[in-house]
Design a protein around this motif. Structure first.
Motif, PDB file in Angstrom:
ATOM      1  N   PRO A  61      -7.952  -2.615   5.214  1.00 19.22           N
ATOM      2  CA  PRO A  61      -8.360  -3.435   4.089  1.00 19.22           C
ATOM      3  C   PRO A  61      -8.367  -2.725   2.746  1.00 19.22           C
ATOM      4  O   PRO A  61      -8.704  -3.335   1.737  1.00 19.22           O
ATOM      5  CB  PRO A  61      -9.763  -3.898   4.476  1.00 19.22           C
ATOM      6  CG  PRO A  61     -10.291  -2.772   5.284  1.00 19.22           C
ATOM      7  CD  PRO A  61      -9.113  -2.223   6.033  1.00 19.22           C
ATOM      8  N   ALA A  62      -8.035  -1.435   2.671  1.00 18.15           N
ATOM      9  CA  ALA A  62      -7.906  -0.774   1.367  1.00 18.15           C
ATOM     10  C   ALA A  62      -6.511  -1.072   0.827  1.00 18.15           C
ATOM     11  O   ALA A  62      -5.528  -0.955   1.543  1.00 18.15           O
ATOM     12  CB  ALA A  62      -8.095   0.733   1.514  1.00 18.15           C
ATOM     13  N   GLY A  63      -6.413  -1.462  -0.422  1.00 18.35           N
ATOM     14  CA  GLY A  63      -5.109  -1.776  -0.992  1.00 18.35           C
ATOM     15  C   GLY A  63      -4.620  -3.130  -0.524  1.00 18.35           C
ATOM     16  O   GLY A  63      -5.383  -4.070  -0.389  1.00 18.35           O
ATOM     17  N   SER A  64      -3.324  -3.202  -0.231  1.00 21.16           N
ATOM     18  CA  SER A  64      -2.734  -4.476   0.166  1.00 21.16           C
ATOM     19  C   SER A  64      -1.596  -4.224   1.141  1.00 21.16           C
ATOM     20  O   SER A  64      -1.178  -3.093   1.344  1.00 21.16           O
ATOM     21  CB  SER A  64      -2.202  -5.211  -1.072  1.00 21.16           C
ATOM     22  OG  SER A  64      -1.219  -4.413  -1.699  1.00 21.16           O
ATOM     23  N   GLU A  65      -1.109  -5.297   1.728  1.00 24.57           N
ATOM     24  CA  GLU A  65       0.062  -5.232   2.593  1.00 24.57           C
ATOM     25  C   GLU A  65       1.157  -6.059   1.931  1.00 24.57           C
ATOM     26  O   GLU A  65       0.953  -7.232   1.629  1.00 24.57           O
ATOM     27  CB  GLU A  65      -0.269  -5.778   3.973  1.00 24.57           C
ATOM     28  CG  GLU A  65       0.925  -5.792   4.909  1.00 24.57           C
ATOM     29  CD  GLU A  65       0.568  -6.288   6.289  1.00 24.57           C
ATOM     30  OE1 GLU A  65       0.526  -5.462   7.210  1.00 24.57           O
ATOM     31  OE2 GLU A  65       0.336  -7.504   6.441  1.00 24.57           O
ATOM     32  N   ILE A  66       2.277  -5.441   1.698  1.00 25.61           N
ATOM     33  CA  ILE A  66       3.418  -6.126   1.107  1.00 25.61           C
ATOM     34  C   ILE A  66       4.319  -6.563   2.262  1.00 25.61           C
ATOM     35  O   ILE A  66       4.635  -5.755   3.141  1.00 25.61           O
ATOM     36  CB  ILE A  66       4.167  -5.196   0.144  1.00 25.61           C
ATOM     37  CG1 ILE A  66       3.236  -4.812  -1.009  1.00 25.61           C
ATOM     38  CG2 ILE A  66       5.447  -5.845  -0.347  1.00 25.61           C
ATOM     39  CD1 ILE A  66       3.674  -3.597  -1.768  1.00 25.61           C
ATOM     40  N   VAL A  67       4.715  -7.824   2.294  1.00 26.05           N
ATOM     41  CA  VAL A  67       5.500  -8.349   3.404  1.00 26.05           C
ATOM     42  C   VAL A  67       6.905  -8.674   2.922  1.00 26.05           C
ATOM     43  O   VAL A  67       7.093  -9.447   1.981  1.00 26.05           O
ATOM     44  CB  VAL A  67       4.845  -9.619   4.000  1.00 26.05           C
ATOM     45  CG1 VAL A  67       5.664 -10.135   5.175  1.00 26.05           C
ATOM     46  CG2 VAL A  67       3.411  -9.329   4.418  1.00 26.05           C
ATOM     47  N   GLY A 108       2.554   5.033  -1.447  1.00 26.15           N
ATOM     48  CA  GLY A 108       1.439   4.760  -0.553  1.00 26.15           C
ATOM     49  C   GLY A 108       1.239   3.298  -0.223  1.00 26.15           C
ATOM     50  O   GLY A 108       0.295   2.932   0.478  1.00 26.15           O
ATOM     51  N   GLN A 109       2.143   2.420  -0.705  1.00 24.23           N
ATOM     52  CA  GLN A 109       2.036   0.990  -0.404  1.00 24.23           C
ATOM     53  C   GLN A 109       2.387   0.744   1.065  1.00 24.23           C
ATOM     54  O   GLN A 109       3.351   1.300   1.592  1.00 24.23           O
ATOM     55  CB  GLN A 109       2.970   0.173  -1.293  1.00 24.23           C
ATOM     56  CG  GLN A 109       2.647   0.242  -2.754  1.00 24.23           C
ATOM     57  CD  GLN A 109       1.293  -0.352  -3.078  1.00 24.23           C
ATOM     58  OE1 GLN A 109       0.882  -1.358  -2.509  1.00 24.23           O
ATOM     59  NE2 GLN A 109       0.588   0.284  -3.984  1.00 24.23           N
ATOM     60  N   TYR A 110       1.625  -0.122   1.697  1.00 24.42           N
ATOM     61  CA  TYR A 110       1.822  -0.504   3.093  1.00 24.42           C
ATOM     62  C   TYR A 110       2.799  -1.671   3.100  1.00 24.42           C
ATOM     63  O   TYR A 110       2.509  -2.737   2.551  1.00 24.42           O
ATOM     64  CB  TYR A 110       0.470  -0.918   3.655  1.00 24.42           C
ATOM     65  CG  TYR A 110       0.319  -0.994   5.138  1.00 24.42           C
ATOM     66  CD1 TYR A 110       0.716   0.033   5.971  1.00 24.42           C
ATOM     67  CD2 TYR A 110      -0.285  -2.103   5.710  1.00 24.42           C
ATOM     68  CE1 TYR A 110       0.520  -0.043   7.336  1.00 24.42           C
ATOM     69  CE2 TYR A 110      -0.496  -2.184   7.066  1.00 24.42           C
ATOM     70  CZ  TYR A 110      -0.097  -1.154   7.894  1.00 24.42           C
ATOM     71  OH  TYR A 110      -0.299  -1.236   9.241  1.00 24.42           O
ATOM     72  N   VAL A 111       3.970  -1.489   3.680  1.00 21.93           N
ATOM     73  CA  VAL A 111       5.033  -2.494   3.645  1.00 21.93           C
ATOM     74  C   VAL A 111       5.306  -2.969   5.074  1.00 21.93           C
ATOM     75  O   VAL A 111       5.650  -2.176   5.946  1.00 21.93           O
ATOM     76  CB  VAL A 111       6.323  -1.921   3.025  1.00 21.93           C
ATOM     77  CG1 VAL A 111       7.412  -2.980   2.972  1.00 21.93           C
ATOM     78  CG2 VAL A 111       6.053  -1.336   1.633  1.00 21.93           C
ATOM     79  N   ARG A 112       5.141  -4.277   5.289  1.00 18.10           N
ATOM     80  CA  ARG A 112       5.453  -4.885   6.587  1.00 18.10           C
ATOM     81  C   ARG A 112       6.805  -5.554   6.483  1.00 18.10           C
ATOM     82  O   ARG A 112       7.039  -6.370   5.597  1.00 18.10           O
ATOM     83  CB  ARG A 112       4.400  -5.920   6.979  1.00 18.10           C
ATOM     84  CG  ARG A 112       4.782  -6.645   8.270  1.00 18.10           C
ATOM     85  CD  ARG A 112       3.671  -7.456   8.897  1.00 18.10           C
ATOM     86  NE  ARG A 112       2.929  -8.321   8.023  1.00 18.10           N
ATOM     87  CZ  ARG A 112       2.875  -9.651   8.167  1.00 18.10           C
ATOM     88  NH1 ARG A 112       3.556 -10.274   9.106  1.00 18.10           N
ATOM     89  NH2 ARG A 112       2.150 -10.362   7.335  1.00 18.10           N
ATOM     90  N   ILE A 113       7.698  -5.232   7.403  1.00 14.66           N
ATOM     91  CA  ILE A 113       9.016  -5.869   7.470  1.00 14.66           C
ATOM     92  C   ILE A 113       8.941  -6.810   8.680  1.00 14.66           C
ATOM     93  O   ILE A 113       8.739  -6.365   9.814  1.00 14.66           O
ATOM     94  CB  ILE A 113      10.149  -4.839   7.603  1.00 14.66           C
ATOM     95  CG1 ILE A 113      10.220  -3.949   6.346  1.00 14.66           C
ATOM     96  CG2 ILE A 113      11.488  -5.544   7.772  1.00 14.66           C
ATOM     97  CD1 ILE A 113       9.494  -2.675   6.449  1.00 14.66           C
ATOM     98  N   ALA A 114       9.086  -8.104   8.419  1.00 10.54           N
ATOM     99  CA  ALA A 114       8.865  -9.130   9.435  1.00 10.54           C
ATOM    100  C   ALA A 114      10.073 -10.070   9.530  1.00 10.54           C
ATOM    101  O   ALA A 114      10.792 -10.257   8.553  1.00 10.54           O
ATOM    102  CB  ALA A 114       7.620  -9.945   9.099  1.00 10.54           C
TER     103      ALA A 114
END
Length: 120
Positions: A61-67, A108-114
């Protein structure tokens, strides 16, 4: 319609090169030492120079998730592996039906590839 977000890093080339070499974006032609835009399928990522940007990975929950939704998630996974970029969460089918994996970009961005068929 286009969508976009911005990331901050002391060296814009480092983060722009990640999006180009690892995720298949292309550089926009208007670039400077302080700002580079990369583009893929209607998504624009602004890579902005910021000397004090914290480069620590930020997992929700820190930051964000980019999808990033893609037509061939397994092909994208193979591209990331071939680029020798670390996988943060492995390729898998999730309980809600999505097949995805996650990486951290150099900022440091959290990137989800879906897969694009997923609603979440």
């Amino acid at each position: 319609m286009e969508f976009g977000y911005e990331v901050f890093h002391p060296d814009v080339d480092v983060v722009a090169d990640f999006y180009v070499a690892v995720l298949g974006f292309r550089r926009d032609e208007d670039a400077s030492a302080d700002y580079v835009t990369v583009v893929r399928d209607g998504l624009r990522v602004g890579c902005s120079r910021h000397a004090d940007a914290p480069l620590i990975p930020r997992r929700p929950p820190a930051g964000s998730e980019i999808v990033l939704r893609v037509d061939d998630v397994r092909g994208e996974h193979a591209r990331v592996v071939a680029a020798d970029w670390p996988i943060a969460d492995p390729l898998q089918q999730r309980p809600w039906g999505s097949t995805d994996f996650r990486v951290f970009d150099p900022s440091g961005q959290y990137v989800r590839i879906a897969d694009s068929g997923s609603a979440r």
